[in-house]
Design a protein around this motif. Structure first.
Motif, mmCIF file in Angstrom:
data_model
loop_
_atom_site.group_PDB
_atom_site.id
_atom_site.type_symbol
_atom_site.label_atom_id
_atom_site.label_comp_id
_atom_site.label_asym_id
_atom_site.label_seq_id
_atom_site.Cartn_x
_atom_site.Cartn_y
_atom_site.Cartn_z
ATOM 1 N N ARG A 27 16.447 53.990 16.914
ATOM 2 C CA ARG A 27 16.973 53.931 15.351
ATOM 3 C C ARG A 27 17.755 55.210 15.509
ATOM 4 N NH1 ARG A 27 14.847 51.649 11.029
ATOM 5 N NH2 ARG A 27 13.059 50.908 12.075
ATOM 6 N N VAL A 29 19.040 58.375 13.719
ATOM 7 C CA VAL A 29 18.664 59.371 12.560
ATOM 8 C C VAL A 29 19.766 60.485 12.522
ATOM 9 C CG1 VAL A 29 17.069 61.465 12.684
ATOM 10 C CG2 VAL A 29 16.460 59.344 13.732
ATOM 11 N N THR A 30 20.170 60.732 11.468
ATOM 12 C CA THR A 30 21.049 61.602 10.973
ATOM 13 C C THR A 30 20.596 63.030 10.692
ATOM 14 O OG1 THR A 30 22.517 59.935 10.272
ATOM 15 C CG2 THR A 30 23.250 62.139 9.624
ATOM 16 N N PHE A 31 21.098 64.222 11.147
ATOM 17 C CA PHE A 31 20.580 65.528 10.791
ATOM 18 C C PHE A 31 21.785 66.371 10.783
ATOM 19 C CE2 PHE A 31 19.262 69.834 10.822
ATOM 20 C CZ PHE A 31 18.018 69.635 10.080
ATOM 21 N N GLU A 35 24.581 62.206 14.052
ATOM 22 C CA GLU A 35 23.818 61.012 14.301
ATOM 23 C C GLU A 35 23.571 60.888 15.735
ATOM 24 O OE1 GLU A 35 25.890 57.539 13.525
ATOM 25 O OE2 GLU A 35 25.880 57.744 11.145
ATOM 26 N N ASP A 37 20.013 59.169 18.269
ATOM 27 C CA ASP A 37 19.353 57.622 18.507
ATOM 28 C C ASP A 37 17.846 58.241 18.922
ATOM 29 O OD1 ASP A 37 21.379 55.342 18.054
ATOM 30 O OD2 ASP A 37 22.190 57.129 19.212
ATOM 31 N N ARG A 38 17.126 57.714 18.054
ATOM 32 C CA ARG A 38 15.577 58.226 18.697
ATOM 33 C C ARG A 38 14.674 56.957 18.694
ATOM 34 N NH1 ARG A 38 13.268 61.781 14.359
ATOM 35 N NH2 ARG A 38 13.153 59.748 13.235
ATOM 36 N N GLU A 40 11.905 54.198 18.954
ATOM 37 C CA GLU A 40 10.708 53.923 18.153
ATOM 38 C C GLU A 40 9.475 53.996 19.073
ATOM 39 O OE1 GLU A 40 12.086 50.146 16.279
ATOM 40 O OE2 GLU A 40 12.998 51.560 14.398
ATOM 41 N N ILE A 45 15.117 60.995 22.601
ATOM 42 C CA ILE A 45 16.497 60.940 21.793
ATOM 43 C C ILE A 45 17.541 60.781 22.636
ATOM 44 C CG2 ILE A 45 17.607 62.409 19.946
ATOM 45 C CD1 ILE A 45 14.937 63.919 19.742
ATOM 46 N N VAL A 64 14.349 66.343 14.278
ATOM 47 C CA VAL A 64 14.836 64.921 14.951
ATOM 48 C C VAL A 64 13.979 64.652 15.982
ATOM 49 C CG1 VAL A 64 17.158 65.306 14.092
ATOM 50 C CG2 VAL A 64 16.540 65.864 16.549
ATOM 51 N N SER A 66 10.563 64.118 16.721
ATOM 52 C CA SER A 66 9.375 64.052 16.099
ATOM 53 C C SER A 66 8.398 63.348 16.896
ATOM 54 C CB SER A 66 9.530 63.315 14.776
ATOM 55 O OG SER A 66 9.868 61.870 15.107
#
Length: 140
Positions: A27, A29-31, A35, A37-38, A40, A45, A64, A66
């Motif tokens: 998915r 993830v933006t920080f 952007e 991709d992490r 699921e 990452i 990011v 997690s």
């Protein structure tokens, strides 16, 4: 022939990436405007070209990463993976400043995969890491 610069995102397949370690969907993830991709499943990452360096300097970017570090250690043992962007076999790399970190890098698109917990570790340079990076005097 075109004079347009190559757009690195044009290498990406449409839709979400598939994790190169556990094969779950990744998915976006933006920080701080970056952007990544992490996964699921395992929490790994994917960073496109040099995104990990951009986020390494961003305050709070460890958020990011997690995923569970224990899960990351288990999946770190998975070798011979292929790039989720272009399918190229990835190369296991060791960060010179943090030799305990094993990350995988694509030699074609230069993306990088970090197992869960590795980006947090990559971001936080410890005294131990600084000692290992410091050049040691050569014996006479």
């Amino acid at each position: 022939m075109t004079d347009d610069p190559i757009d690195e995102t044009s290498l990406r397949p449409p839709g979400p990436l598939t994790c190169p370690k556990c094969r779950y969907r990744m998915r976006v993830v933006t920080f701080a405007g970056v952007e990544v991709d992490r996964c699921e499943g395992c929490g790994g990452i994917w960073f496109d070209l040099l995104e990990q360096e951009d986020l390494r300097r961003a305050t709070g970017s460890e958020a990011v990463d997690s995923g569970d570090p224990e899960t990351g250690r288990r999946f770190d043992q998975v070798g011979h993976i292929r790039c989720p962007v272009d399918g190229t076999p990835m190369v296991r790399m060791v960060d010179k400043g943090q030799p305990h970190l094993w990350i995988e890098s694509c030699p074609l698109c230069f993306g990088t995969f970090f197992d869960a917990g590795e980006f947090r570790d990559f971001r936080e340079e410890t005294v131990r890491d600084m000692v290992f990076r410091r050049p040691r005097p050569r014996p006479l």
